[in-house]
Write a protein that holds these residues in place. Structure first.
Motif, mmCIF file in Angstrom:
data_model
loop_
_atom_site.group_PDB
_atom_site.id
_atom_site.type_symbol
_atom_site.label_atom_id
_atom_site.label_comp_id
_atom_site.label_asym_id
_atom_site.label_seq_id
_atom_site.Cartn_x
_atom_site.Cartn_y
_atom_site.Cartn_z
ATOM 1 N N GLY A 110 0.784 -1.219 0.000
ATOM 2 C CA GLY A 110 0.000 0.000 0.000
ATOM 3 C C GLY A 110 0.819 1.274 0.000
ATOM 4 N N LYS A 111 2.111 1.166 -0.191
ATOM 5 C CA LYS A 111 3.000 2.319 -0.220
ATOM 6 C C LYS A 111 3.693 2.408 -1.570
ATOM 7 C CE LYS A 111 6.963 4.393 2.177
ATOM 8 N NZ LYS A 111 7.947 4.226 3.278
ATOM 9 N N ALA A 112 3.788 3.615 -2.114
ATOM 10 C CA ALA A 112 4.457 3.826 -3.397
ATOM 11 C C ALA A 112 5.963 3.852 -3.197
ATOM 12 C CB ALA A 112 3.984 5.130 -4.031
ATOM 13 N N VAL A 113 6.658 2.963 -3.902
ATOM 14 C CA VAL A 113 8.116 2.891 -3.797
ATOM 15 C C VAL A 113 8.725 2.795 -5.181
ATOM 16 C CG1 VAL A 113 8.043 1.796 -1.523
ATOM 17 C CG2 VAL A 113 8.072 0.372 -3.574
ATOM 18 N N ALA A 114 9.994 3.148 -5.272
ATOM 19 C CA ALA A 114 10.741 3.034 -6.525
ATOM 20 C C ALA A 114 11.487 1.699 -6.534
ATOM 21 C CB ALA A 114 11.724 4.187 -6.675
ATOM 22 N N ILE A 115 11.276 0.911 -7.579
ATOM 23 C CA ILE A 115 11.934 -0.387 -7.701
ATOM 24 C C ILE A 115 12.522 -0.513 -9.100
ATOM 25 C CG2 ILE A 115 11.620 -2.895 -7.730
ATOM 26 C CD1 ILE A 115 9.396 -2.601 -5.730
ATOM 27 N N ASN A 116 13.758 -0.937 -9.172
ATOM 28 C CA ASN A 116 14.403 -1.184 -10.459
ATOM 29 C C ASN A 116 14.082 -2.603 -10.902
ATOM 30 O OD1 ASN A 116 16.004 -1.387 -12.712
ATOM 31 N ND2 ASN A 116 17.954 -1.344 -11.613
ATOM 32 N N PHE A 117 13.218 -2.718 -11.917
ATOM 33 C CA PHE A 117 12.845 -4.027 -12.429
ATOM 34 C C PHE A 117 13.742 -4.479 -13.574
ATOM 35 C CE2 PHE A 117 8.771 -2.738 -10.471
ATOM 36 C CZ PHE A 117 8.570 -3.845 -9.657
#
Length: 354
Positions: A110-117
């Motif tokens: 439920g939290k917006a996070v930055a992830i390198n996919f």
């Protein structure tokens, strides 16, 4: 009627059933093309086909004649891939920042996070080994394998969950997965168009591609849409990924209880709701390098991802489709529909083939 059931019916309508199986259960699109391309319709071959298809959707052509993997099927037409910048209906699209960690657009608890996919090596390991998903255990590996599994369910692969084709291990609701992306119609349509192009590049018929495109658009392309059940093993849930204020509203859709779309910001900034941004509540310091594009009294929701966070966005391949597919619950109920917007999308697919 569910997604896979509709696609199975479409396969029969296109003359898929052979003399030997006319009285048997209809082949799904997955099973049909696994047989056509890889001869034996095993779970492992179905997984191979979905791996090649999804990797092509992401990267563009990398198998087939003229590629670095010429012995594998593919490359019958050009596929730019969703990670390439492009243009849909005159609007520039760049989905790369949603994948490379530039934006706080991923939903984690439920939290917006930055992830390198793309931390598993990006395109290089997949081009070198078309059945690779990148470094095992990486975010890239998890994302790509979940995509193989999810699309395997959508396309009716009979072997999903058996030896050779792992069961889907991701989140059921695509609306939840994409809750912090604020995707608009052009971005959603660019994705669907590349799915269609990738399918065509492997020899899927235009009739089957149109069926898939229509159903993808109806399932994921309208905000405030009611709960649907695209996959039989899951209960109905919210699925739309087109949540920007400019996305068309599903007829009868209830926007009153819908969570506000969240404008994804660069990884070092705070996310805001689209309505807050539209009302001018975003500070000028957070807007540096961005320009909110007025559309009537509202604002283009994902400007941070289209300008400030990814100013490198440039026009991509020409000849993309125009128009937005008309929502039709009948398409998800087994009715044979070909809305004007989908016909325009098909026209765009033909344009890529020329």
């Amino acid at each position: 009627m569910r997604f896979s059931t509709l696609l199975a019916g479409a396969a029969v309508g296109a003359g898929v059933a052979s003399a030997q199986n006319m009285t048997a259960a209809p082949l799904s699109i997955c099973d049909k093309y696994t047989t056509a391309l890889l001869k034996n319709n095993t779970a492992a071959n179905q997984y191979t086909l979905l791996t090649l298809l999804v990797n092509t959707v992401g990267l563009g052509n990398f198998t087939g004649p003229g590629s670095t993997n010429p012995t594998l099927p593919g490359s019958l037409i050009k596929v730019p891939g969703i990670l390439a910048p492009g243009v849909y209906n005159g609007e520039a699209v760049n989905l790369l920042p949603y994948f490379d960690g530039s934006l706080k657009s991923s939903n984690r608890g439920g939290k917006a996070v930055a992830i390198n996919f793309l931390d598993g090596g990006g395109a290089a390991p997949i081009v070198a080994n078309p059945l690779s998903s990148g470094t095992p255990g990486s975010n890239q590996y998890i994302l790509f394998t979940h995509l193989y599994q999810y699309f395997g369910l959508l396309l009716g692969c009979s072997g999903v969950g058996t030896s050779g084709f792992p069961a889907y291990m991701g989140v059921q609701s695509m609306a939840t997965v994409h809750a912090f992306m604020d995707l608009d119609t052009a971005q959603n349509s660019w994705f669907i168009e590349n799915v269609g192009l990738a399918a065509l590049s492997f020899g899927v018929s235009m009739d089957d591609v149109t069926t898939v495109g229509t159903t993808l658009n109806n399932t994921f392309g309208y905000r405030c849409a009611p709960k649907v059940q695209p996959i039989a093993m899951y209960p109905p849930t919210y699925e739309s990924i087109c949540q920007n204020v400019t996305c068309p509203i599903a007829p009868g859709g209830d926007c009153g209880n819908a969570a506000p779309a969240v404008l994804p910001m660069p990884a070092d900034k705070m996310n805001m709701t689209s309505s807050s941004a539209a009302a001018g509540m975003m500070s000028s310091s957070m807007m540096s390098g961005s320009s909110m594009m007025a559309t009537g009294s509202s604002m283009m929701g994902a400007s941070a991802s289209k300008t400030g966070a990814s100013a490198v966005m440039t026009a991509g391949p020409s000849g993309t489709a125009t128009g937005v597919a008309t929502y039709s619950p009948g398409a998800n109920a087994g009715a044979a529909v070909a809305p004007a917007g989908i016909l325009a999308l098909v026209g765009g697919l033909f344009a890529f083939m020329l």
